[in-house]
Design a protein around this motif. Sequence first.
Motif, PDB file in Angstrom:
ATOM      1  N   PHE A  20       0.844  -1.181   0.000  1.00 45.28           N
ATOM      2  CA  PHE A  20       0.000   0.000   0.000  1.00 45.28           C
ATOM      3  C   PHE A  20       0.880   1.232   0.000  1.00 45.28           C
ATOM      4  N   MET A  21       0.397   2.293  -0.625  1.00 45.78           N
ATOM      5  CA  MET A  21       1.128   3.555  -0.650  1.00 45.78           C
ATOM      6  C   MET A  21       0.322   4.591   0.127  1.00 45.78           C
ATOM      7  N   ALA A  22       0.947   5.225   1.114  1.00 43.72           N
ATOM      8  CA  ALA A  22       0.275   6.253   1.901  1.00 43.72           C
ATOM      9  C   ALA A  22       0.211   7.544   1.097  1.00 43.72           C
ATOM     10  N   VAL A  23      -0.993   8.042   0.933  1.00 45.93           N
ATOM     11  CA  VAL A  23      -1.208   9.285   0.194  1.00 45.93           C
ATOM     12  C   VAL A  23      -2.313  10.049   0.902  1.00 45.93           C
ATOM     13  N   SER A  24      -2.121  11.326   1.104  1.00 46.54           N
ATOM     14  CA  SER A  24      -3.156  12.155   1.707  1.00 46.54           C
ATOM     15  C   SER A  24      -4.273  12.383   0.698  1.00 46.54           C
ATOM     16  N   SER A  25      -5.499  12.071   1.121  1.00 48.39           N
ATOM     17  CA  SER A  25      -6.637  12.247   0.229  1.00 48.39           C
ATOM     18  C   SER A  25      -6.987  13.719   0.054  1.00 48.39           C
ATOM     19  N   MET A  26      -6.419  14.589   0.859  1.00 52.40           N
ATOM     20  CA  MET A  26      -6.748  16.007   0.800  1.00 52.40           C
ATOM     21  C   MET A  26      -5.827  16.784  -0.140  1.00 52.40           C
ATOM     22  N   GLU A  27      -4.841  16.150  -0.696  1.00 54.61           N
ATOM     23  CA  GLU A  27      -3.940  16.832  -1.620  1.00 54.61           C
ATOM     24  C   GLU A  27      -4.699  17.258  -2.869  1.00 54.61           C
ATOM     25  N   GLU A  28      -4.326  18.404  -3.416  1.00 59.98           N
ATOM     26  CA  GLU A  28      -5.010  18.947  -4.591  1.00 59.98           C
ATOM     27  C   GLU A  28      -4.935  17.981  -5.782  1.00 59.98           C
ATOM     28  N   GLU A  29      -3.770  17.395  -6.008  1.00 56.91           N
ATOM     29  CA  GLU A  29      -3.604  16.491  -7.146  1.00 56.91           C
ATOM     30  C   GLU A  29      -4.490  15.242  -6.997  1.00 56.91           C
ATOM     31  N   MET A  30      -4.599  14.729  -5.771  1.00 62.01           N
ATOM     32  CA  MET A  30      -5.456  13.568  -5.533  1.00 62.01           C
ATOM     33  C   MET A  30      -6.923  13.962  -5.657  1.00 62.01           C
ATOM     34  N   SER A  31      -7.294  15.113  -5.154  1.00 64.06           N
ATOM     35  CA  SER A  31      -8.678  15.580  -5.276  1.00 64.06           C
ATOM     36  C   SER A  31      -9.065  15.712  -6.748  1.00 64.06           C
ATOM     37  N   HIS A  32      -8.124  16.189  -7.561  1.00 61.38           N
ATOM     38  CA  HIS A  32      -8.368  16.306  -9.000  1.00 61.38           C
ATOM     39  C   HIS A  32      -8.566  14.909  -9.619  1.00 61.38           C
ATOM     40  N   ALA A  33      -7.767  13.943  -9.185  1.00 61.01           N
ATOM     41  CA  ALA A  33      -7.900  12.566  -9.689  1.00 61.01           C
ATOM     42  C   ALA A  33      -9.265  11.987  -9.309  1.00 61.01           C
ATOM     43  N   TYR A  34      -9.719  12.236  -8.065  1.00 61.17           N
ATOM     44  CA  TYR A  34     -11.039  11.753  -7.639  1.00 61.17           C
ATOM     45  C   TYR A  34     -12.135  12.375  -8.498  1.00 61.17           C
ATOM     46  N   ALA A  35     -11.986  13.658  -8.784  1.00 62.27           N
ATOM     47  CA  ALA A  35     -12.984  14.355  -9.598  1.00 62.27           C
ATOM     48  C   ALA A  35     -13.024  13.781 -11.019  1.00 62.27           C
ATOM     49  N   ARG A  36     -11.862  13.461 -11.580  1.00 57.10           N
ATOM     50  CA  ARG A  36     -11.802  12.850 -12.919  1.00 57.10           C
ATOM     51  C   ARG A  36     -12.532  11.512 -12.930  1.00 57.10           C
ATOM     52  N   ALA A  37     -12.293  10.718 -11.878  1.00 61.85           N
ATOM     53  CA  ALA A  37     -12.947   9.409 -11.790  1.00 61.85           C
ATOM     54  C   ALA A  37     -14.459   9.578 -11.701  1.00 61.85           C
ATOM     55  N   ALA A  38     -14.917  10.487 -10.856  1.00 59.64           N
ATOM     56  CA  ALA A  38     -16.354  10.714 -10.685  1.00 59.64           C
ATOM     57  C   ALA A  38     -16.984  11.195 -11.994  1.00 59.64           C
ATOM     58  N   ALA A  39     -16.296  12.063 -12.705  1.00 60.61           N
ATOM     59  CA  ALA A  39     -16.833  12.620 -13.949  1.00 60.61           C
ATOM     60  C   ALA A  39     -16.879  11.604 -15.082  1.00 60.61           C
ATOM     61  N   SER A  40     -16.154  10.509 -14.945  1.00 55.04           N
ATOM     62  CA  SER A  40     -16.074   9.533 -16.039  1.00 55.04           C
ATOM     63  C   SER A  40     -16.670   8.169 -15.668  1.00 55.04           C
ATOM     64  N   MET A  41     -17.581   8.151 -14.700  1.00 58.94           N
ATOM     65  CA  MET A  41     -18.187   6.877 -14.297  1.00 58.94           C
ATOM     66  C   MET A  41     -18.975   6.231 -15.440  1.00 58.94           C
ATOM     67  N   ALA A  42     -19.546   7.023 -16.330  1.00 58.35           N
ATOM     68  CA  ALA A  42     -20.268   6.443 -17.471  1.00 58.35           C
ATOM     69  C   ALA A  42     -19.296   5.656 -18.356  1.00 58.35           C
ATOM     70  N   GLU A  43     -18.083   6.166 -18.509  1.00 53.81           N
ATOM     71  CA  GLU A  43     -17.062   5.440 -19.287  1.00 53.81           C
ATOM     72  C   GLU A  43     -16.707   4.124 -18.599  1.00 53.81           C
ATOM     73  N   PHE A  44     -16.559   4.160 -17.276  1.00 56.35           N
ATOM     74  CA  PHE A  44     -16.255   2.949 -16.507  1.00 56.35           C
ATOM     75  C   PHE A  44     -17.363   1.915 -16.713  1.00 56.35           C
ATOM     76  N   ARG A  45     -18.614   2.353 -16.569  1.00 54.62           N
ATOM     77  CA  ARG A  45     -19.735   1.428 -16.742  1.00 54.62           C
ATOM     78  C   ARG A  45     -19.753   0.847 -18.154  1.00 54.62           C
ATOM     79  N   ALA A  46     -19.429   1.649 -19.153  1.00 51.03           N
ATOM     80  CA  ALA A  46     -19.379   1.152 -20.531  1.00 51.03           C
ATOM     81  C   ALA A  46     -18.311   0.065 -20.677  1.00 51.03           C
ATOM     82  N   HIS A  47     -17.164   0.240 -20.021  1.00 48.62           N
ATOM     83  CA  HIS A  47     -16.120  -0.794 -20.048  1.00 48.62           C
ATOM     84  C   HIS A  47     -16.613  -2.075 -19.380  1.00 48.62           C
TER      85      HIS A  47
END
Length: 168
Positions: A20-47
């Motif tokens: 496991f890799m320790a990463v703060s979930s509050m970091e701006e870069e991680m928050s941006h990654a979470y937002a990308r994932a949330a915005a592309s859930m339709a793509e995930f479901r299509a896969h």
Amino acid sequence: MSFWRKKKSKFEEPQVEPLFMAVSSMEEEMSHAYARAAASMAEFRAHIERQGDRICSAKLRFKDPRQSDRTGKDVLLFLWLTAIEYNPASGSYIGTFFEVPPELSEWHFAGQRLEFDGSDVFDWMVNDDGVLHGGFTLRVNRRRLPEGEREAFDRYVGVRQWVQWDGH
């Protein structure tokens, strides 16, 4: 061992426990990654719904009950579940734990199935024979590694090609 011999990457060493890799979930870069994932859930479901053999995984957040009680604040862990399926009748997803850290082993175990909502997903990835779609937090972690560790990281996660998404 020679003084000049290069030390092996932690990703190349056999692992007794999950890596496991320790990463703060509050970091701006991680928050941006979470937002990308949330915005592309339709793509995930299509896969998930398309035909063919691939590995579909989702990253969820879990509360460590013991540490949270001990510290008086929520201590959170992020874990990948795999073999993700979508249930159109309920609009929910179902996944399987493939590794569980000791902190959660009293409540969860490898092989256990868990149903969850799309809003619970912090990241998603689809590994299609080494070609990775999604994996936004993985991309952040990989970028943070020294250049010499990235190839070993790719082998560890089973990726030979990172599909371009929004310039990354």
